[in-house]
Scaffold this motif. Structure first.
Motif, PDB file in Angstrom:
ATOM      1  N   ILE A 182       0.687  -1.156  -0.275  1.00 16.54           N
ATOM      2  CA  ILE A 182      -0.119  -0.375  -0.218  1.00 16.54           C
ATOM      3  C   ILE A 182       1.012   1.212   0.262  1.00 16.54           C
ATOM      4  CG2 ILE A 182      -1.726  -1.245   0.765  1.00 16.54           C
ATOM      5  CD1 ILE A 182      -1.087   0.723   3.663  1.00 16.54           C
ATOM      6  N   ASP A 183       0.075   2.302  -0.703  1.00 13.30           N
ATOM      7  CA  ASP A 183       0.936   3.265  -0.867  1.00 13.30           C
ATOM      8  C   ASP A 183      -0.238   3.987  -1.089  1.00 13.30           C
ATOM      9  OD1 ASP A 183       4.173   4.342  -0.710  1.00 13.30           O
ATOM     10  OD2 ASP A 183       2.633   5.533  -1.469  1.00 13.30           O
ATOM     11  N   SER A 184       0.087   6.156  -0.434  1.00 18.72           N
ATOM     12  CA  SER A 184      -1.416   7.037  -0.319  1.00 18.72           C
ATOM     13  C   SER A 184      -0.668   7.658  -1.859  1.00 18.72           C
ATOM     14  CB  SER A 184      -1.473   8.433   0.263  1.00 18.72           C
ATOM     15  OG  SER A 184       0.009   8.484   0.616  1.00 18.72           O
ATOM     16  N   HIS A 185       0.238   7.281  -2.370  1.00 18.76           N
ATOM     17  CA  HIS A 185       0.667   7.828  -3.934  1.00 18.76           C
ATOM     18  C   HIS A 185       0.343   6.962  -5.458  1.00 18.76           C
ATOM     19  CE1 HIS A 185       2.202  10.780  -6.320  1.00 18.76           C
ATOM     20  NE2 HIS A 185       3.268  10.711  -6.698  1.00 18.76           N
ATOM     21  N   SER A 186      -1.394   7.701  -6.118  1.00 26.65           N
ATOM     22  CA  SER A 186      -1.706   6.556  -6.933  1.00 26.65           C
ATOM     23  C   SER A 186      -0.511   6.685  -8.042  1.00 26.65           C
ATOM     24  CB  SER A 186      -3.046   7.462  -7.403  1.00 26.65           C
ATOM     25  OG  SER A 186      -3.916   6.803  -8.659  1.00 26.65           O
TER      26      SER A 186
ATOM     27  N   TYR B 123       2.462   5.546  -7.550  1.00 29.69           N
ATOM     28  CA  TYR B 123       3.461   4.954  -7.628  1.00 29.69           C
ATOM     29  C   TYR B 123       3.313   3.583  -7.462  1.00 29.69           C
ATOM     30  CZ  TYR B 123       6.670   8.251  -5.700  1.00 29.69           C
ATOM     31  OH  TYR B 123       7.323   9.496  -4.663  1.00 29.69           O
ATOM     32  N   ILE B 124       1.717   3.725  -6.936  1.00 29.08           N
ATOM     33  CA  ILE B 124       1.005   2.385  -7.171  1.00 29.08           C
ATOM     34  C   ILE B 124       0.568   1.416  -8.957  1.00 29.08           C
ATOM     35  CG2 ILE B 124      -1.619   1.030  -6.095  1.00 29.08           C
ATOM     36  CD1 ILE B 124       0.317   1.674  -3.699  1.00 29.08           C
ATOM     37  N   GLN B 125       0.358   2.652  -9.466  1.00 32.95           N
ATOM     38  CA  GLN B 125       0.311   1.921 -10.699  1.00 32.95           C
ATOM     39  C   GLN B 125       1.133   1.484 -11.071  1.00 32.95           C
ATOM     40  OE1 GLN B 125      -1.234   6.038 -12.670  1.00 32.95           O
ATOM     41  NE2 GLN B 125      -2.864   5.925 -11.682  1.00 32.95           N
TER      42      GLN B 125
ATOM     43  N   ASN C 154       2.218  -1.931  -9.911  1.00 32.21           N
ATOM     44  CA  ASN C 154       1.314  -3.130 -10.343  1.00 32.21           C
ATOM     45  C   ASN C 154       1.224  -3.312 -12.284  1.00 32.21           C
ATOM     46  OD1 ASN C 154      -0.291  -3.581  -8.153  1.00 32.21           O
ATOM     47  ND2 ASN C 154      -1.748  -1.938  -8.569  1.00 32.21           N
TER      48      ASN C 154
ATOM     49  N   GLY D 159      -0.644  -4.235  -5.265  1.00 26.29           N
ATOM     50  CA  GLY D 159      -0.874  -2.890  -4.670  1.00 26.29           C
ATOM     51  C   GLY D 159      -2.087  -2.025  -5.090  1.00 26.29           C
TER      52      GLY D 159
ATOM     53  N   GLU E 238      -3.489   1.503  -3.459  1.00 25.84           N
ATOM     54  CA  GLU E 238      -3.926   2.821  -3.107  1.00 25.84           C
ATOM     55  C   GLU E 238      -4.598   3.150  -1.881  1.00 25.84           C
ATOM     56  OE1 GLU E 238      -4.789   7.615  -4.425  1.00 25.84           O
ATOM     57  OE2 GLU E 238      -5.155   5.875  -5.985  1.00 25.84           O
TER      58      GLU E 238
ATOM     59  N   SER F 185      -4.357   4.913   2.517  1.00 29.18           N
ATOM     60  CA  SER F 185      -3.338   5.261   3.826  1.00 29.18           C
ATOM     61  C   SER F 185      -3.044   4.722   4.433  1.00 29.18           C
ATOM     62  CB  SER F 185      -4.171   6.210   4.116  1.00 29.18           C
ATOM     63  OG  SER F 185      -3.567   7.564   5.432  1.00 29.18           O
TER      64      SER F 185
END
Length: 249
Positions: free
Chosen positions: A67-71, A73-75, A78, A92, A94, A96
């Motif tokens: 998990i990460d709050s910065h979209s 990064y998650i994109q 994945n 991954g 998104e 908090s």
């Protein structure tokens, strides 16, 4: 662009978004007892997934939620998981770290590399504990004082940036007070800061200054990050990240 946008641009293209190295991640992974059966792992503050994929390699049967709050990064994470053919077990999200919605006692290992400071070490230990199975492990890295009498410059910086910073001994007491058994710890080597993190960051800061010579927000973001680099190079014996491994009682 906002000043926050320039901060993100300062880390563009970097493999690691904070101090660390493959060697240190693998050394910390060794604290977790290997099991033959699959394990469920939660990677909190995963960034672009650099250490997530080391987890996936070390535990080839594990199901990993990152998990990460910065979209963006998650994109990126994945997309990388799909390219590696492991998106069936590396996911991954998104999310908090302040508002995690997982079921209680659902993970064998909670991993957080260079990120627990966002919520605070003590709070993270206490709040994330409920997501661990009995006997499960939490392995995280936390900025820590290396001496009882750091320089005034270091004290002023960290008391402003992160007042909760403690010595290794203080953090080991926090681990015990939160209901864990300490399983080991070690200090990041200097090269994890200089070679692995600050060298590529310095190149990005120089590029930002060249691209945006008349943008105050860009120059301000670069100056703030530059001051952190310069402080560490002057006082690297005062503080460092420390990996702490602990098991839930």
């Amino acid at each position: 662009m906002t000043k926050e946008d320039y901060f993100y641009e300062a880390f563009q293209g970097m493999e690691r978004l904070g101090p660390g190295s493959r060697e240190s991640t693998e050394k910390a992974l060794a604290f977790f007892p290997r099991k033959s059966q699959p394990v469920r792992i939660l990677d909190v503050g995963c960034g672009v997934g650099t250490h997530t994929f080391l987890l996936a390699s070390h535990f080839p049967k594990a199901d990993i939620t990152a998990i990460d709050s910065h979209s963006p990064y998650i994109q990126t994470l994945n997309q990388s998981a799909a390219a590696r053919g492991i998106s069936d077990r590396v996911h991954g999200l998104e999310m908090s770290m302040f508002d995690m919605t997982f079921e209680k006692e659902s993970f064998d290992l909670i991993w957080s590399e260079g990120a627990i400071y966002i919520i605070g070490f003590e709070r993270g230990l206490k709040e994330w504990k409920r997501f661990l199975k009995p006997g499960g492990f939490q392995i995280c890295s936390e900025i820590s004082w290396l001496k009882d009498d750091p320089s005034r410059e270091s004290l002023d910086f960290w008391q402003s940036a992160y007042p909760q910073i403690g010595t290794i001994a203080e953090n080991l007491r926090r681990i015990e007070d939160a209901g864990y058994i300490s399983e080991g710890h070690f200090v990041y080597p200097v090269s994890d800061w200089t070679k692995e993190y600050y060298a590529p960051l310095q190149k990005n800061l120089d590029r930002i200054r060249n691209i945006y010579p008349d943008q105050p927000d860009a120059l301000g973001a670069a100056a703030m990050l530059q001051s952190e680099i310069d402080l560490y190079l002057r006082h690297k014996d005062d503080y460092s990240y420390v990996f702490y491994a602990m098991s839930r009682k």
